[in-house]
Motif scaffolding. Structure first.
Motif, PDB file in Angstrom:
ATOM      1  N   ARG A 272       4.304  10.242  -7.153  1.00 49.18           N
ATOM      2  CA  ARG A 272       5.191  10.530  -8.297  1.00 49.18           C
ATOM      3  C   ARG A 272       4.372  10.903  -9.536  1.00 49.18           C
ATOM      4  O   ARG A 272       4.734  11.826 -10.266  1.00 49.18           O
ATOM      5  N   ARG A 273       3.257  10.191  -9.763  1.00 47.02           N
ATOM      6  CA  ARG A 273       2.376  10.525 -10.895  1.00 47.02           C
ATOM      7  C   ARG A 273       1.825  11.933 -10.746  1.00 47.02           C
ATOM      8  O   ARG A 273       1.829  12.723 -11.683  1.00 47.02           O
TER       9      ARG A 273
ATOM     10  N   ALA B  55       0.838  -1.203   0.000  1.00 47.35           N
ATOM     11  CA  ALA B  55       0.000   0.000   0.000  1.00 47.35           C
ATOM     12  C   ALA B  55       0.873   1.252   0.000  1.00 47.35           C
ATOM     13  O   ALA B  55       0.587   2.217  -0.724  1.00 47.35           O
ATOM     14  N   ALA B  56       1.947   1.235   0.783  1.00 51.03           N
ATOM     15  CA  ALA B  56       2.871   2.373   0.802  1.00 51.03           C
ATOM     16  C   ALA B  56       3.489   2.576  -0.578  1.00 51.03           C
ATOM     17  O   ALA B  56       3.674   3.713  -1.025  1.00 51.03           O
ATOM     18  N   GLY B  57       3.786   1.486  -1.261  1.00 52.98           N
ATOM     19  CA  GLY B  57       4.322   1.585  -2.618  1.00 52.98           C
ATOM     20  C   GLY B  57       3.324   2.196  -3.591  1.00 52.98           C
ATOM     21  O   GLY B  57       3.697   2.996  -4.463  1.00 52.98           O
ATOM     22  N   LEU B  58       2.043   1.852  -3.441  1.00 49.65           N
ATOM     23  CA  LEU B  58       1.008   2.427  -4.307  1.00 49.65           C
ATOM     24  C   LEU B  58       0.858   3.925  -4.041  1.00 49.65           C
ATOM     25  O   LEU B  58       0.694   4.719  -4.975  1.00 49.65           O
ATOM     26  N   LEU B  59       0.919   4.326  -2.766  1.00 55.71           N
ATOM     27  CA  LEU B  59       0.834   5.753  -2.441  1.00 55.71           C
ATOM     28  C   LEU B  59       2.030   6.515  -3.004  1.00 55.71           C
ATOM     29  O   LEU B  59       1.874   7.627  -3.534  1.00 55.71           O
ATOM     30  N   ALA B  60       3.216   5.927  -2.909  1.00 59.18           N
ATOM     31  CA  ALA B  60       4.413   6.587  -3.442  1.00 59.18           C
ATOM     32  C   ALA B  60       4.321   6.725  -4.960  1.00 59.18           C
ATOM     33  O   ALA B  60       4.663   7.783  -5.518  1.00 59.18           O
TER      34      ALA B  60
ATOM     35  N   SER C 233       8.395  16.258  -2.724  1.00 60.46           N
ATOM     36  CA  SER C 233       9.098  15.066  -3.201  1.00 60.46           C
ATOM     37  C   SER C 233       9.396  14.104  -2.055  1.00 60.46           C
ATOM     38  O   SER C 233       9.724  12.940  -2.287  1.00 60.46           O
ATOM     39  N   ALA C 234       9.249  14.561  -0.826  1.00 63.96           N
ATOM     40  CA  ALA C 234       9.530  13.716   0.337  1.00 63.96           C
ATOM     41  C   ALA C 234       8.646  12.473   0.373  1.00 63.96           C
ATOM     42  O   ALA C 234       8.969  11.498   1.054  1.00 63.96           O
ATOM     43  N   PHE C 235       7.543  12.474  -0.362  1.00 66.22           N
ATOM     44  CA  PHE C 235       6.619  11.338  -0.348  1.00 66.22           C
ATOM     45  C   PHE C 235       6.732  10.489  -1.615  1.00 66.22           C
ATOM     46  O   PHE C 235       5.838   9.689  -1.904  1.00 66.22           O
ATOM     47  N   ASP C 236       7.819  10.630  -2.353  1.00 63.59           N
ATOM     48  CA  ASP C 236       8.019   9.839  -3.563  1.00 63.59           C
ATOM     49  C   ASP C 236       8.411   8.391  -3.268  1.00 63.59           C
ATOM     50  O   ASP C 236       8.325   7.539  -4.139  1.00 63.59           O
ATOM     51  N   GLY C 237       8.850   8.121  -2.043  1.00 64.48           N
ATOM     52  CA  GLY C 237       9.258   6.770  -1.663  1.00 64.48           C
ATOM     53  C   GLY C 237       8.261   6.130  -0.712  1.00 64.48           C
ATOM     54  O   GLY C 237       7.613   6.818   0.083  1.00 64.48           O
TER      55      GLY C 237
END
Length: 185
Positions: free
Chosen positions: A27-28, A18-23, A38-42
């Motif tokens: 980015r999108r 889920a964290a990967g989907l949010l990241a 950009s702090a939430f790109d990962g």
């Protein structure tokens, strides 16, 4: 079901995906709105908010799985308050879809998610959705949702001068008493 995905209850082992989907969503969205942080790109940046969301009293979620991989999720919690009454909410970090996933999958997720809350007497549901995800927004409108609020980001360096007597500045810790009533919103 609108795709080949299967909806299952959200479990702790789904957190990383889920964290990967949010990241990926961040980015999108940053391609459209570069002012987003950009702090939430990962994925690691999203884990604390997901854990906190799941720890809320009465929180419940569902995940859409396809070929063994998570392609979407929806998490929320019940809340009773004077303004909105008995309702369940999914904040902006409470849902995401994988890149290229048909937005109709979110409707399948909602069917399972809302059933959980309806069985507990929460007949009103509210979901925060990124305004720039047009296909997802359209899927929510087809589900019967409407637009109620808009949250925005704007550079404090305004092009036009504010009206006389108005000063625009960054909020400071000393301003908390003035801002406190806005925090639950």
């Amino acid at each position: 079901m609108s795709s080949s995905s299967q909806v299952v209850p959200f479990r702790p082992e789904h957190l990383e995906d889920a964290a990967g989907l949010l990241a990926a969503r961040q980015r999108r969205l940053r391609q459209i709105r570069p002012e987003l942080p950009s702090a939430f790109d990962g994925p690691a940046a999203h884990l604390p908010s997901l854990v906190a969301l799941l720890e809320r009293d009465g929180a419940s979620g569902v995940a859409a799985m396809s070929a063994g991989a998570m392609v979407g999720f929806l998490i929320g919690y019940p809340r009773s308050e004077p303004i909105w009454g008995r309702a369940c909410w999914s904040p902006i970090e409470g849902s995401a879809l994988a890149d290229g996933t048909d937005a109709e999958v979110m409707r399948d997720l909602y069917a399972a998610w809302s059933e959980h809350f309806v069985q507990r007497g929460y007949f009103r549901q509210y979901v925060h959705v990124p305004a720039d995800d047009v296909e997802l927004g359209a899927a929510w409108f087809r589900t019967g949702f409407g637009a109620m609020q808009a949250h925005a980001v704007r550079d404090v360096q305004l092009a036009a001068s504010p009206p006389d007597g108005v000063k625009v500045r960054r909020a400071l810790p000393a301003d908390i008493d003035r801002l406190e009533d806005l925090l639950p919103l």
